[in-house]
Design a protein around this motif. Structure first.
Motif, PDB file in Angstrom:
ATOM      1  N   GLY A  18       3.502  13.062   5.010  1.00 56.67           N
ATOM      2  CA  GLY A  18       2.994  11.781   4.527  1.00 56.67           C
ATOM      3  C   GLY A  18       1.488  11.764   4.365  1.00 56.67           C
ATOM      4  O   GLY A  18       0.830  12.801   4.250  1.00 56.67           O
ATOM      5  N   ALA A  19       0.912  10.569   4.377  1.00 57.05           N
ATOM      6  CA  ALA A  19      -0.504  10.378   4.074  1.00 57.05           C
ATOM      7  C   ALA A  19      -1.405  10.751   5.245  1.00 57.05           C
ATOM      8  O   ALA A  19      -1.017  10.686   6.406  1.00 57.05           O
ATOM      9  CB  ALA A  19      -0.746   8.926   3.680  1.00 57.05           C
ATOM     10  N   ILE A  79       9.155   2.398   8.523  1.00 54.99           N
ATOM     11  CA  ILE A  79       7.752   2.141   8.889  1.00 54.99           C
ATOM     12  C   ILE A  79       6.838   3.260   8.403  1.00 54.99           C
ATOM     13  O   ILE A  79       7.067   4.429   8.708  1.00 54.99           O
ATOM     14  CB  ILE A  79       7.625   1.938  10.411  1.00 54.99           C
ATOM     15  CG1 ILE A  79       8.442   0.698  10.835  1.00 54.99           C
ATOM     16  CG2 ILE A  79       6.162   1.792  10.828  1.00 54.99           C
ATOM     17  CD1 ILE A  79       8.481   0.455  12.314  1.00 54.99           C
ATOM     18  N   HIS A  80       5.803   2.890   7.664  1.00 54.10           N
ATOM     19  CA  HIS A  80       4.881   3.848   7.031  1.00 54.10           C
ATOM     20  C   HIS A  80       3.432   3.379   7.159  1.00 54.10           C
ATOM     21  O   HIS A  80       3.151   2.268   7.595  1.00 54.10           O
ATOM     22  CB  HIS A  80       5.202   3.964   5.532  1.00 54.10           C
ATOM     23  CG  HIS A  80       6.516   4.590   5.232  1.00 54.10           C
ATOM     24  ND1 HIS A  80       6.641   5.862   4.729  1.00 54.10           N
ATOM     25  CD2 HIS A  80       7.776   4.113   5.355  1.00 54.10           C
ATOM     26  CE1 HIS A  80       7.927   6.140   4.545  1.00 54.10           C
ATOM     27  NE2 HIS A  80       8.636   5.082   4.926  1.00 54.10           N
ATOM     28  N   LEU A  81       2.507   4.257   6.703  1.00 50.92           N
ATOM     29  CA  LEU A  81       1.113   3.890   6.436  1.00 50.92           C
ATOM     30  C   LEU A  81       0.863   4.179   4.965  1.00 50.92           C
ATOM     31  O   LEU A  81       1.482   5.076   4.382  1.00 50.92           O
ATOM     32  CB  LEU A  81       0.140   4.699   7.288  1.00 50.92           C
ATOM     33  CG  LEU A  81       0.263   4.634   8.814  1.00 50.92           C
ATOM     34  CD1 LEU A  81      -0.912   5.355   9.450  1.00 50.92           C
ATOM     35  CD2 LEU A  81       0.351   3.215   9.323  1.00 50.92           C
ATOM     36  N   ASN A  82      -0.068   3.467   4.358  1.00 52.08           N
ATOM     37  CA  ASN A  82      -0.379   3.628   2.947  1.00 52.08           C
ATOM     38  C   ASN A  82      -1.628   4.486   2.757  1.00 52.08           C
ATOM     39  O   ASN A  82      -2.335   4.788   3.721  1.00 52.08           O
ATOM     40  CB  ASN A  82      -0.580   2.254   2.304  1.00 52.08           C
ATOM     41  CG  ASN A  82       0.002   2.180   0.913  1.00 52.08           C
ATOM     42  OD1 ASN A  82       0.127   3.194   0.232  1.00 52.08           O
ATOM     43  ND2 ASN A  82       0.352   0.975   0.488  1.00 52.08           N
ATOM     44  N   GLY A  90      -5.079  -3.106   3.151  1.00 49.85           N
ATOM     45  CA  GLY A  90      -4.164  -4.195   3.471  1.00 49.85           C
ATOM     46  C   GLY A  90      -2.766  -3.728   3.824  1.00 49.85           C
ATOM     47  O   GLY A  90      -2.468  -2.534   3.891  1.00 49.85           O
ATOM     48  N   THR A  91      -1.904  -4.708   4.046  1.00 51.92           N
ATOM     49  CA  THR A  91      -0.517  -4.442   4.416  1.00 51.92           C
ATOM     50  C   THR A  91       0.409  -5.021   3.363  1.00 51.92           C
ATOM     51  O   THR A  91       0.126  -6.059   2.764  1.00 51.92           O
ATOM     52  CB  THR A  91      -0.196  -5.050   5.798  1.00 51.92           C
ATOM     53  OG1 THR A  91       1.126  -4.703   6.173  1.00 51.92           O
ATOM     54  CG2 THR A  91      -0.311  -6.571   5.786  1.00 51.92           C
ATOM     55  N   SER A 144       2.070  -0.394   6.758  1.00 52.12           N
ATOM     56  CA  SER A 144       1.329  -1.169   7.764  1.00 52.12           C
ATOM     57  C   SER A 144      -0.131  -1.386   7.390  1.00 52.12           C
ATOM     58  O   SER A 144      -0.661  -2.497   7.527  1.00 52.12           O
ATOM     59  CB  SER A 144       1.427  -0.476   9.117  1.00 52.12           C
ATOM     60  OG  SER A 144       2.773  -0.276   9.484  1.00 52.12           O
ATOM     61  N   PHE A 145      -0.810  -0.313   6.953  1.00 53.04           N
ATOM     62  CA  PHE A 145      -2.205  -0.408   6.488  1.00 53.04           C
ATOM     63  C   PHE A 145      -2.547   0.883   5.770  1.00 53.04           C
ATOM     64  O   PHE A 145      -1.752   1.829   5.764  1.00 53.04           O
ATOM     65  CB  PHE A 145      -3.168  -0.684   7.647  1.00 53.04           C
ATOM     66  CG  PHE A 145      -3.206   0.410   8.704  1.00 53.04           C
ATOM     67  CD1 PHE A 145      -4.100   1.475   8.609  1.00 53.04           C
ATOM     68  CD2 PHE A 145      -2.354   0.362   9.801  1.00 53.04           C
ATOM     69  CE1 PHE A 145      -4.143   2.475   9.570  1.00 53.04           C
ATOM     70  CE2 PHE A 145      -2.384   1.353  10.772  1.00 53.04           C
ATOM     71  CZ  PHE A 145      -3.273   2.417  10.651  1.00 53.04           C
ATOM     72  N   PHE A 146      -3.721   0.948   5.141  1.00 52.01           N
ATOM     73  CA  PHE A 146      -4.152   2.147   4.421  1.00 52.01           C
ATOM     74  C   PHE A 146      -4.914   3.065   5.383  1.00 52.01           C
ATOM     75  O   PHE A 146      -6.002   2.706   5.854  1.00 52.01           O
ATOM     76  CB  PHE A 146      -5.033   1.774   3.231  1.00 52.01           C
ATOM     77  CG  PHE A 146      -4.270   1.284   2.039  1.00 52.01           C
ATOM     78  CD1 PHE A 146      -4.108   2.080   0.919  1.00 52.01           C
ATOM     79  CD2 PHE A 146      -3.696   0.013   2.041  1.00 52.01           C
ATOM     80  CE1 PHE A 146      -3.401   1.634  -0.199  1.00 52.01           C
ATOM     81  CE2 PHE A 146      -2.993  -0.452   0.941  1.00 52.01           C
ATOM     82  CZ  PHE A 146      -2.837   0.357  -0.186  1.00 52.01           C
ATOM     83  N   CYS A 147      -4.353   4.224   5.646  1.00 50.10           N
ATOM     84  CA  CYS A 147      -4.934   5.116   6.647  1.00 50.10           C
ATOM     85  C   CYS A 147      -6.229   5.782   6.174  1.00 50.10           C
ATOM     86  O   CYS A 147      -6.966   6.346   6.980  1.00 50.10           O
ATOM     87  CB  CYS A 147      -3.924   6.174   7.077  1.00 50.10           C
ATOM     88  SG  CYS A 147      -3.461   7.345   5.783  1.00 50.10           S
ATOM     89  N   ASP A 148      -6.507   5.720   4.852  1.00 46.22           N
ATOM     90  CA  ASP A 148      -7.731   6.343   4.338  1.00 46.22           C
ATOM     91  C   ASP A 148      -8.812   5.319   4.002  1.00 46.22           C
ATOM     92  O   ASP A 148      -9.838   5.655   3.419  1.00 46.22           O
ATOM     93  CB  ASP A 148      -7.418   7.196   3.099  1.00 46.22           C
ATOM     94  CG  ASP A 148      -6.895   6.375   1.929  1.00 46.22           C
ATOM     95  OD1 ASP A 148      -6.385   5.248   2.167  1.00 46.22           O
ATOM     96  OD2 ASP A 148      -6.987   6.853   0.780  1.00 46.22           O
ATOM     97  N   ASN A 149      -8.577   4.060   4.377  1.00 45.57           N
ATOM     98  CA  ASN A 149      -9.558   3.013   4.115  1.00 45.57           C
ATOM     99  C   ASN A 149     -10.365   2.726   5.380  1.00 45.57           C
ATOM    100  O   ASN A 149      -9.788   2.486   6.440  1.00 45.57           O
ATOM    101  CB  ASN A 149      -8.850   1.743   3.632  1.00 45.57           C
ATOM    102  CG  ASN A 149      -9.822   0.604   3.345  1.00 45.57           C
ATOM    103  OD1 ASN A 149     -10.120  -0.187   4.228  1.00 45.57           O
ATOM    104  ND2 ASN A 149     -10.319   0.554   2.129  1.00 45.57           N
TER     105      ASN A 149
END
Length: 245
Positions: A18-19, A79-82, A90-91, A144-149
């Motif tokens: 994943g991300a 359940i993931h992260l973006n 955001g979510t 849930s949220f953007f992991c690279d933000n």
């Protein structure tokens, strides 16, 4: 409520992790998933952990769906992260379409997570997503949220896994499943040789000898001493069993 919940992708050492950004999706989504399952189980709900490692993206998705479909559940939760070039934030919660029974949960989850400080991107229709297409039960996928933000990462560090997991769990169900109270039991002494009946006034299935002490729950003029076993306490003015202190 019966739920099938899983973390997306394979573990970090796998071939479809994943991300990645300030944190790795495959690590944090498993932490959130584990906590969500723990919270819901503590509230008395049946939760199946359908997380699967697999041997790649396709195999991983296939295994997750098979695990989820092996159970008759009210809702499937993925359940993931973006991630999006550091700019997305955001979510959001994705469903097959907004007519799905999963949508009411998706709206609550998005609202709850955004209340922690993330932008609410709302509920989105994603009919092409494998999990949403192939699960037998209503399903939703949480980004849930953007992991690279940078802002999302900062917010995540401030609120932590437990608050995000609680927001998700509360979006699914906020109350504990009520447990049936066991009837209070009392001790009695038989004043006569007494018939044990299959039901009140039913067929005789045994006997309690005079002087024997028995324990059971009171149902009117009868003492229930086991599954399908009743002994009469009294009949009018005549008492057959004496209550022990």
């Amino acid at each position: 409520m019966r739920l099938a919940i899983h973390a997306g992708h394979t573990k970090q050492s796998g071939s479809s992790a994943g991300a990645s950004g300030y944190v790795h999706e495959s690590i944090v989504d498993r932490q959130i998933t584990k906590k969500v399952i723990s919270i819901l189980r503590s509230r008395g709900h049946t939760v199946y952990d359908c997380t699967s490692e697999g041997n790649g993206a396709s195999d991983n998705l296939y295994r997750i769906v098979n695990k989820s479909n092996a159970h008759s559940v009210d809702l499937v939760v993925s359940i993931h992260l973006n991630c999006y070039n550091g700019k997305g934030h955001g979510t959001e919660v994705e469903v097959y379409d907004t007519s799905s029974k999963a949508t009411k949960y998706a709206k609550k989850i998005a609202k709850n997570i955004s209340a922690l400080g993330f932008t609410n991107r709302g509920v989105k229709e994603m009919p092409y997503l494998y999990v949403l297409r192939h699960t037998n039960s209503p399903a939703l996928l949480i980004e849930s949220f953007f992991c690279d933000n940078k802002f999302d990462y900062k917010t995540f560090k401030e609120v932590g896994v437990t608050k995000i997991a609680t927001a998700i769990a509360n979006g699914i169900v906020t109350t504990s499943k009520k447990k049936k109270k066991s009837p209070k039991k009392y001790k009695y002494k038989a004043l006569y040789n007494m018939n044990v009946r299959k039901s009140k006034h039913g067929a005789v299935v045994g006997m309690v000898s005079k002087g024997k002490r028995i324990t059971g729950s009171i149902t009117g003029e009868w003492l229930k001493i086991g599954t399908g076993k009743y002994v009469r306490i009294k009949n009018g003015n005549k008492t057959y069993l004496r209550r022990m202190k």
